[in-house]
Write a protein that holds these residues in place. Structure first.
Motif, PDB file in Angstrom:
ATOM      1  N   LEU A  17      10.441 -19.273  -6.962  1.00  0.00           N
ATOM      2  CA  LEU A  17      11.103 -19.636  -8.219  1.00  0.00           C
ATOM      3  C   LEU A  17      12.377 -18.828  -8.443  1.00  0.00           C
ATOM      4  CD1 LEU A  17       7.883 -19.947 -10.367  1.00  0.00           C
ATOM      5  CD2 LEU A  17       9.589 -21.765 -10.109  1.00  0.00           C
ATOM      6  N   ALA A  18      12.346 -17.534  -8.059  1.00  0.00           N
ATOM      7  CA  ALA A  18      13.510 -16.680  -8.299  1.00  0.00           C
ATOM      8  C   ALA A  18      14.707 -17.141  -7.469  1.00  0.00           C
ATOM      9  CB  ALA A  18      13.174 -15.219  -7.978  1.00  0.00           C
ATOM     10  N   GLU A  37      14.453 -19.868   3.479  1.00  0.00           N
ATOM     11  CA  GLU A  37      13.037 -19.657   3.153  1.00  0.00           C
ATOM     12  C   GLU A  37      12.204 -19.582   4.434  1.00  0.00           C
ATOM     13  OE1 GLU A  37      10.793 -19.061   0.619  1.00  0.00           O
ATOM     14  OE2 GLU A  37       9.293 -19.309   2.212  1.00  0.00           O
ATOM     15  N   ALA A  38      11.338 -18.558   4.495  1.00  0.00           N
ATOM     16  CA  ALA A  38      10.532 -18.349   5.702  1.00  0.00           C
ATOM     17  C   ALA A  38       9.524 -19.470   5.934  1.00  0.00           C
ATOM     18  CB  ALA A  38       9.789 -17.022   5.581  1.00  0.00           C
ATOM     19  N   ARG A  39       8.847 -19.880   4.872  1.00  0.00           N
ATOM     20  CA  ARG A  39       7.782 -20.878   5.038  1.00  0.00           C
ATOM     21  C   ARG A  39       8.377 -22.276   5.202  1.00  0.00           C
ATOM     22  NH1 ARG A  39       5.226 -17.411   0.578  1.00  0.00           N
ATOM     23  NH2 ARG A  39       3.129 -16.890   1.308  1.00  0.00           N
ATOM     24  N   ARG A  45       4.747 -17.939  -4.350  1.00  0.00           N
ATOM     25  CA  ARG A  45       3.417 -17.674  -4.897  1.00  0.00           C
ATOM     26  C   ARG A  45       2.878 -18.823  -5.756  1.00  0.00           C
ATOM     27  NH1 ARG A  45       4.680 -11.789  -7.204  1.00  0.00           N
ATOM     28  NH2 ARG A  45       6.663 -12.004  -6.073  1.00  0.00           N
ATOM     29  N   GLY A  61       0.198 -19.087  -8.855  1.00  0.00           N
ATOM     30  CA  GLY A  61       0.530 -19.021 -10.288  1.00  0.00           C
ATOM     31  C   GLY A  61       0.441 -20.392 -10.922  1.00  0.00           C
ATOM     32  N   GLN A  62      -0.044 -20.462 -12.177  1.00  0.00           N
ATOM     33  CA  GLN A  62      -0.204 -21.792 -12.778  1.00  0.00           C
ATOM     34  C   GLN A  62       0.092 -21.879 -14.259  1.00  0.00           C
ATOM     35  OE1 GLN A  62      -4.496 -22.575 -12.001  1.00  0.00           O
ATOM     36  NE2 GLN A  62      -4.763 -22.374 -14.225  1.00  0.00           N
ATOM     37  N   TRP A  63      -0.189 -20.809 -15.044  1.00  0.00           N
ATOM     38  CA  TRP A  63      -0.098 -20.985 -16.502  1.00  0.00           C
ATOM     39  C   TRP A  63       1.284 -20.657 -17.036  1.00  0.00           C
ATOM     40  CZ3 TRP A  63      -4.884 -18.297 -15.163  1.00  0.00           C
ATOM     41  CH2 TRP A  63      -6.037 -19.053 -15.416  1.00  0.00           C
ATOM     42  N   VAL A 237      13.744 -14.704   7.620  1.00  0.00           N
ATOM     43  CA  VAL A 237      14.891 -13.805   7.810  1.00  0.00           C
ATOM     44  C   VAL A 237      14.384 -12.505   8.437  1.00  0.00           C
ATOM     45  CG1 VAL A 237      16.622 -12.425   6.591  1.00  0.00           C
ATOM     46  CG2 VAL A 237      16.231 -14.810   5.949  1.00  0.00           C
ATOM     47  N   THR A 424      10.371 -11.743  -9.344  1.00  0.00           N
ATOM     48  CA  THR A 424       9.762 -11.439 -10.640  1.00  0.00           C
ATOM     49  C   THR A 424       9.577  -9.948 -10.874  1.00  0.00           C
ATOM     50  OG1 THR A 424       8.009 -12.109 -12.159  1.00  0.00           O
ATOM     51  CG2 THR A 424       7.321 -11.669  -9.891  1.00  0.00           C
ATOM     52  N   GLY A 432       6.458 -10.140 -13.337  1.00  0.00           N
ATOM     53  CA  GLY A 432       5.181 -10.506 -12.715  1.00  0.00           C
ATOM     54  C   GLY A 432       4.819 -11.965 -12.894  1.00  0.00           C
ATOM     55  N   MET A 434       5.957 -16.273 -13.642  1.00  0.00           N
ATOM     56  CA  MET A 434       6.937 -17.270 -13.198  1.00  0.00           C
ATOM     57  C   MET A 434       8.199 -17.181 -14.049  1.00  0.00           C
ATOM     58  SD  MET A 434       4.567 -20.569 -12.277  1.00  0.00           S
ATOM     59  CE  MET A 434       3.432 -20.608 -13.659  1.00  0.00           C
TER      60      MET A 434
HETATM   61  C1  LIG Z   1      -3.114 -16.106  -7.529  1.00  0.00           C
HETATM   62  C2  LIG Z   1      -1.921 -15.956  -8.413  1.00  0.00           C
HETATM   63  C3  LIG Z   1      -1.996 -16.349  -9.734  1.00  0.00           C
HETATM   64  C4  LIG Z   1      -0.888 -16.229 -10.568  1.00  0.00           C
HETATM   65  N1  LIG Z   1      -0.957 -16.721 -11.849  1.00  0.00           N
HETATM   66  C5  LIG Z   1       0.174 -16.824 -12.583  1.00  0.00           C
HETATM   67  C6  LIG Z   1       0.187 -17.589 -13.776  1.00  0.00           C
HETATM   68  O1  LIG Z   1      -0.812 -18.215 -14.138  1.00  0.00           O
HETATM   69  N2  LIG Z   1       1.342 -17.619 -14.501  1.00  0.00           N
HETATM   70  C7  LIG Z   1       2.476 -16.998 -14.071  1.00  0.00           C
HETATM   71  O2  LIG Z   1       3.506 -17.080 -14.744  1.00  0.00           O
HETATM   72  N3  LIG Z   1       2.493 -16.299 -12.915  1.00  0.00           N
HETATM   73  C8  LIG Z   1       1.382 -16.233 -12.149  1.00  0.00           C
HETATM   74  N4  LIG Z   1       1.404 -15.606 -10.938  1.00  0.00           N
HETATM   75  C9  LIG Z   1       2.649 -14.931 -10.525  1.00  0.00           C
HETATM   76  C10 LIG Z   1       3.727 -15.930 -10.121  1.00  0.00           C
HETATM   77  O3  LIG Z   1       3.196 -16.827  -9.184  1.00  0.00           O
HETATM   78  C11 LIG Z   1       4.892 -15.158  -9.554  1.00  0.00           C
HETATM   79  O4  LIG Z   1       5.369 -14.253 -10.532  1.00  0.00           O
HETATM   80  C12 LIG Z   1       6.096 -16.014  -9.151  1.00  0.00           C
HETATM   81  O5  LIG Z   1       5.706 -17.184  -8.489  1.00  0.00           O
HETATM   82  C13 LIG Z   1       7.004 -15.158  -8.273  1.00  0.00           C
HETATM   83  O6  LIG Z   1       8.150 -15.874  -7.864  1.00  0.00           O
HETATM   84  P1  LIG Z   1       9.246 -15.125  -6.988  1.00  0.00           P
HETATM   85  O7  LIG Z   1      10.242 -16.152  -6.621  1.00  0.00           O
HETATM   86  O8  LIG Z   1       9.676 -13.904  -7.654  1.00  0.00           O
HETATM   87  O9  LIG Z   1       8.469 -14.614  -5.665  1.00  0.00           O
HETATM   88  P2  LIG Z   1       7.715 -15.473  -4.561  1.00  0.00           P
HETATM   89  O10 LIG Z   1       7.089 -16.664  -5.160  1.00  0.00           O
HETATM   90  O11 LIG Z   1       6.832 -14.522  -3.842  1.00  0.00           O
HETATM   91  O12 LIG Z   1       8.887 -15.970  -3.599  1.00  0.00           O
HETATM   92  C14 LIG Z   1       9.404 -15.203  -2.538  1.00  0.00           C
HETATM   93  C15 LIG Z   1       9.785 -16.156  -1.434  1.00  0.00           C
HETATM   94  O13 LIG Z   1      10.367 -15.407  -0.362  1.00  0.00           O
HETATM   95  C16 LIG Z   1       9.900 -15.954   0.861  1.00  0.00           C
HETATM   96  N5  LIG Z   1      10.044 -14.945   1.889  1.00  0.00           N
HETATM   97  C17 LIG Z   1       9.319 -13.815   2.083  1.00  0.00           C
HETATM   98  N6  LIG Z   1       9.765 -13.136   3.157  1.00  0.00           N
HETATM   99  C18 LIG Z   1      10.810 -13.850   3.659  1.00  0.00           C
HETATM  100  C19 LIG Z   1      11.689 -13.674   4.759  1.00  0.00           C
HETATM  101  N7  LIG Z   1      11.614 -12.633   5.569  1.00  0.00           N
HETATM  102  N8  LIG Z   1      12.648 -14.620   4.972  1.00  0.00           N
HETATM  103  C20 LIG Z   1      12.780 -15.701   4.147  1.00  0.00           C
HETATM  104  N9  LIG Z   1      11.954 -15.917   3.092  1.00  0.00           N
HETATM  105  C21 LIG Z   1      10.995 -14.997   2.845  1.00  0.00           C
HETATM  106  C22 LIG Z   1       8.468 -16.324   0.560  1.00  0.00           C
HETATM  107  O14 LIG Z   1       7.943 -17.244   1.486  1.00  0.00           O
HETATM  108  C23 LIG Z   1       8.574 -16.889  -0.848  1.00  0.00           C
HETATM  109  O15 LIG Z   1       8.825 -18.269  -0.841  1.00  0.00           O
HETATM  110  C24 LIG Z   1       0.322 -15.688 -10.078  1.00  0.00           C
HETATM  111  C25 LIG Z   1       0.388 -15.292  -8.743  1.00  0.00           C
HETATM  112  C26 LIG Z   1      -0.708 -15.418  -7.913  1.00  0.00           C
HETATM  113  C27 LIG Z   1      -0.590 -14.992  -6.478  1.00  0.00           C
END
Ligand SMILES: Cc1cc2nc3c(=O)[nH]c(=O)nc-3n(C[C@H](O)[C@H](O)[C@H](O)COP(=O)(O)OP(=O)(O)OC[C@H]3O[C@@H](n4cnc5c(N)ncnc54)[C@H](O)[C@@H]3O)c2cc1C
Length: 452
Positions: A17-18, A37-39, A45, A61-63, A237, A424, A432, A434
């Motif tokens: 999302l970030a 993006e790696a995946r 998450r 993450g869902q709520w 990366v 996050t 922490g 979304m």
């Molecule tokens: C089980 C669970 C339940 C949760 N419940 C909630 C909820 O209900 N509500 C809520 O708001 N939040 C919840 N969260 C937290 C929420 O999911 C995260 O805060 C949010 O999705 C983080 O987004 P982000 O983009 O910061 O990081 P991420 O989603 O971790 O994104 C990082 C990205 O970087 C990529 N990446 C990593 N390494 C590399 C590399 N070397 N090269 C290229 N790409 C790479 C990853 O594949 C990933 O796509 C939950 C998380 C989990 C795990």
């Protein structure tokens, strides 16, 4: 230049999302980003699991809840609706060997325990209000609070066993960490960034209030669709090189050259990337000092949400575990019935030591005690352990032990030359969550735009 070499104003590493929010913000201001993006999927998450019949359930993450305004607005813009978490009926508390039913967030306990919990909540919020969101390490008593764990503070506030056990479950569900793992200063800052203790733990009026029709990953999928070919998937990366007035990102056969980079991922994941030259010491050491929580999200799928007919909401708190908190995670049309059980912190680590069948058995046994024998026999059982994911490492977030926020906090967001940080964990609001991921992406994009 090879066929896989691309040029952009900004290279965004990470398509969660970030990263996607950063890229969208850049495009809206006329800049050209490429997201690497790696995946082979976006969303990080957040991840939808297919249930068939066009239905999904989230295994990350869902709520979404009040004051998460960016996320509500973005979802609406992308045509994604929300619906309230199922809350009708009574919740269940399993305290020691006894089951009790209750309504609301706080179960019926002995009055002394209730008073203690109330005082602790109020005190946490009032201490939190004195911690600046932007620079928590400058708080008046920052050193003092960063020297102790949340557990040592709670131990003084909570004398009754049941109060301690219940607050500990809340802590573990929020961070995937035991209160003994977490710095008191970090805990105060994190709670404040999400609007306080109640806001983090409540369903109605709190962070668990609403869900997304079609699953939360849809937000990322639709953002990525809008970005089109600017998103490169399946491209982990491995190195980021700074020089000649720009940044080059290496991802297998792909290279992307840009004027600036936004690395949009949790700090510890940055440690797996080779930076040339090396990152400033504080940033690279921060990556070594922000561990992931231990968190298992387990979903038991039934033909119908049978607990509803028993007058139960599906929400439960159990001091026995291993599923210490549960929710009704049924899709909005009421079918199939899904019970969600979280095992977090110590409970997650105990489950991780078991084999798959034993883990499933232990979680179902929990659900069986809470919701009756029908819970023991789901049609399907889904478990997701984010610590087994190479491009995550745990869940739901990374946290800080004592000493880290005051010594390394400024490195969370301080750019390293042309490299900016999102994700996050770097957010001042709803860190922490979304919402925090979106806010961090927008903040990093603004930083970059100022300098382009
Ligand atoms: C089980 C669970 C339940 C949760 N419940 C909630 C909820 O209900 N509500 C809520 O708001 N939040 C919840 N969260 C937290 C929420 O999911 C995260 O805060 C949010 O999705 C983080 O987004 P982000 O983009 O910061 O990081 P991420 O989603 O971790 O994104 C990082 C990205 O970087 C990529 N990446 C990593 N390494 C590399 C590399 N070397 N090269 C290229 N790409 C790479 C990853 O594949 C990933 O796509 C939950 C998380 C989990 C795990």
């Amino acid at each position: 230049m090879s066929a896989e070499a691309r040029e952009a104003d900004v290279v965004v590493v990470g398509g969660g999302l970030a990263g996607l929010a950063a890229a969208r913000a850049l495009v809206s201001r006329g800049a050209s980003p490429v997201v690497v993006e790696a995946r082979d999927r976006v969303g990080g998450r957040t991840l939808n699991e297919d249930l068939g019949d066009g239905k999904v359930v989230e295994i990350g993450g869902q709520w979404v809840g009040p004051t998460q305004d960016r996320l509500y607005a973005l979802a609406a813009e992308l045509g994604i609706e929300t619906f309230p978490t199922y809350l009708e009926g009574e919740n269940v508390l399993e305290l020691g060997g006894r089951l009790r039913r209750y309504r609301g967030t706080i179960p019926r306990l002995n009055p002394a325990a209730l008073v203690e919990i109330e005082l602790a909540r109020r005190r946490l919020d009032s201490l939190g209000r004195a911690v600046p969101l932007k620079e928590p390490w400058t708080a008046a008593r920052a050193d003092r609070f960063d020297r102790v764990t949340l557990e040592s503070w709670l131990r003084r506030m909570l004398r009754t066993g049941s109060a301690r056990q219940l607050v500990e479950i809340a802590v573990r569900t929020v961070w995937g960490a035991n209160s003994a793992d977490v710095s008191m200063l970090f805990a105060l800052w994190y709670m404040r960034s999400g609007g306080g203790f109640d806001s983090l733990v409540d369903t109605e009026g709190g962070a668990q209030q609403d869900r997304f029709v079609g699953g939360s990953q849809l937000v990322s999928l639709r953002m990525a669709a809008g970005l089109g070919e600017r998103v490169l998937l399946g491209a982990p990366v491995t190195a980021i090189e700074t020089g000649d007035g720009g940044v080059t990102v290496f991802a297998g056969a792909h290279t992307v050259r840009a004027r600036r980079a936004i690395v949009a991922m949790a700090p510890p994941l940055c440690d797996r990337i080779e930076f040339r030259p090396e990152l400033p010491p504080a940033r690279s050491q921060l990556a070594q000092r922000m561990p992931w929580g231990s968190y298992l999200k387990c979903l038991a799928v039934y033909d119908e949400p049978f607990w509803r007919a028993d007058g139960l909401s599906g929400e439960a708190v159990s001091t026995v575990g291993p599923a210490t908190t549960t929710f009704d995670n049924t899709p909005p049309d009421g079918s199939p019935g899904i019970l969600l059980g979280f095992a977090s912190g110590a409970e997650a680590r105990a489950l991780q030591r078991l084999g798959e069948a034993e883990r499933r058995g232990a979680v179902l046994e929990s659900l069986g005690r809470l919701f009756g024998a029908r819970a023991l026999k789901p049609e399907r059982f889904i478990e997701q352990d984010w610590s087994r994911e190479r491009y995550t490492g745990g869940g739901p977030v990374c946290f800080m032990a004592p000493g880290v926020l005051t010594s390394f906090g400024p490195a969370l967001r301080e750019p390293a030359g042309p490299i900016h940080w999102a994700g996050t964990e770097t957010s001042e609001v709803w860190s922490g969550y979304m919402e925090g991921a979106l806010a961090s992406g927008e903040r990093a994009a603004a930083e970059v735009l100022e300098r382009l």
